[in-house]
Design a protein around this motif. Structure first.
Motif, short mmCIF file in Angstrom:
data_model
loop_
_atom_site.label_atom_id
_atom_site.label_comp_id
_atom_site.label_asym_id
_atom_site.label_seq_id
_atom_site.Cartn_x
_atom_site.Cartn_y
_atom_site.Cartn_z
N THR A 36 41.32 34.16 41.09
CA THR A 36 40.81 34.59 39.78
C THR A 36 41.76 35.55 39.06
N ASP A 37 42.60 36.25 39.79
CA ASP A 37 43.62 37.06 39.12
C ASP A 37 45.04 36.71 39.60
N ASN A 38 45.16 35.59 40.32
CA ASN A 38 46.49 35.16 40.78
C ASN A 38 46.71 33.68 40.51
N GLU A 55 38.63 47.32 37.44
CA GLU A 55 39.67 46.35 37.78
C GLU A 55 40.19 45.63 36.53
N ILE A 56 39.30 45.35 35.60
CA ILE A 56 39.73 44.68 34.36
C ILE A 56 40.72 45.57 33.62
N LYS A 92 44.06 45.64 35.64
CA LYS A 92 44.86 44.40 35.65
C LYS A 92 45.42 44.05 34.29
N PHE A 100 44.80 42.09 31.65
CA PHE A 100 45.07 40.67 31.40
C PHE A 100 45.61 40.49 29.98
N LEU A 139 40.71 38.05 29.07
CA LEU A 139 40.02 38.16 30.35
C LEU A 139 39.51 36.78 30.80
N PHE A 159 37.58 35.49 36.55
CA PHE A 159 37.64 36.86 37.07
C PHE A 159 36.35 37.61 36.73
#
Ligand code: ATP
Ligand code: MG
Length: 333
Positions: free
Chosen positions: A48-50, A114-115, A118, A120, A124, A128
């Protein structure tokens, strides 16, 4: 009587570190005889984030499995399950999505943090944003009673409990409300003094690090920024070198004596760090040795993963059959 179950897991975004040990691994090892334990290697969540670098996952699944074996999780007692190989999890996630409001996700403090972290740049991703729902499926498909985790995961367990209550009320009493079990250290700080040691923040001491690497990481640790000379009185609070000493040095009197000298400006950072390095080396040496032993038997590790995933999937399939019946979508066509 059947034993109660544990479900917990880790994202294969890198090998595991000291934070994982004190936050969760230690409890898993301690409870492996008492609970029927499933440990999820959460590659779907890691995506979800990779998702732009999916090639990272395969090697890290292996690294994480090595860490499990290295700290003493016994594959005869504990099942290691690869998340993407249990497609029932995806199905349950879709059903759970109906039971969670956007407003609830918006309030999840860990998700929010975390958002922000990270950052994005292309917006978003929905994947994620909704990972707490998918994590609720991970926990509940195994009907876990207990979830050993670090403090950052408490909002995820709370989310899971809410979903279970809703599901059971709405459909039928199929799912188990899980409880979190936070480790001896709820949130181990990073070597940079940051609030959390975390794979994606690069502030870690890994369980498999060779001694030279541990030494380097310890020697460059953040300490007390207000202290310029070893003769200046220093602060031990918020100083991760002392936090680690508190956690990993079993000789409490020695730690108190060091703290006392540090506060009075009678010991230099280098000496304290040397002491910490030795303490960590004693702790890590047997883990490293077991890790290297399993690393030399990759076929055995693969076998453990295949077998764990097979057993885990069987449990997931049983729960899903009950879920579909409860939801009245188990059509007899
Ligand atoms: P990532 O940066 O990819 O999210 P991570 O280091 O946060 O990685 P996870 O795989 O997300 O590791 O976390 C696995 C488990 O380890 C969770 O239960 C989490 O709470 C726990 N954990 C991770 N880091 C720490 C820490 N610094 N202190 C205590 N527990 C931790
Ligand atoms: Mg994490």
């Amino acid at each position: 009587m059947t034993r109660k179950r544990i479900l917990t897991g880790d994202r294969p975004t890198g090998p595991l570190h000291l934070g994982h040990y004190v936050g969760s691994l230690q409890n898993r090892v301690r409870l492996q005889d008492e609970y029927e334990t499933y440990i999820l290697i959460a590659d779907v969540q890691a995506l979800t984030d990779n998702f732009e670098h999916p090639e990272k996952l395969e090697a890290n699944i292996f690294e994480v499995a090595l860490d499990y074996l290295a700290v003493g999780l016994d594959p005869e007692k504990v099942q290691f399950v690869i998340q993407s190989m249990v497609p029932e999890l995806t199905e349950l996630t879709i059903y759970f999505m109906n039971l969670v409001t956007v407003a609830t996700l918006e309030r999840n403090p860990t998700l929010k943090e975390e958002i922000k972290q990270k950052n994005f740049t292309k917006g978003l991703p929905v994947g994620f944003y909704t990972y707490p729902i998918s994590q609720a499926s991970d926990i509940t498909i195994f009907k876990a009673h207990l979830v050993p985790v670090g403090e950052d995961q408490l909002p995820m367990i709370e989310q899971s409990r809410e979903i279970v209550r809703r599901f059971n009320r709405l459909y039928d009493r199929v799912l188990v409300e899980p409880k979190a079990l936070v480790g001896e250290v709820a949130r181990l700080p990073g070597t940079d003094g940051g609030a959390k040691m975390s794979k994606s923040l690069g502030n870690c001491i890994y369980l498999g690090d060779p001694p030279e690497t541990v030494r380097k990481r310890v020697m460059s640790m953040y300490t007390d920024p207000t202290r310029l000379r070893p003769t200046d009185p220093g602060h031990v609070e918020g100083n991760p070198v002392f936090t680690y000493l508190d956690v990993f040095n079993p000789d409490k009197a020695e730690v108190e004596e060091l703290k006392d000298r540090y506060r009075k400006g009678r010991v230099g950072d280098v000496e304290v760090k040397e002491r910490l390095f030795r303490v960590l080396d004693v702790f890590l040496a047997p883990i490293r040795e077991r890790r290297n032993e399993f690393a030399s038997k990759p076929d055995r590790v693969k076998e453990i993963l295949v077998e764990g995933t097979r057993k885990g999937r069987a449990v997931a399939q049983d729960t899903m059959a009950e879920v579909r019946t409860a939801m009245k979508i188990s059509y007899k066509l």
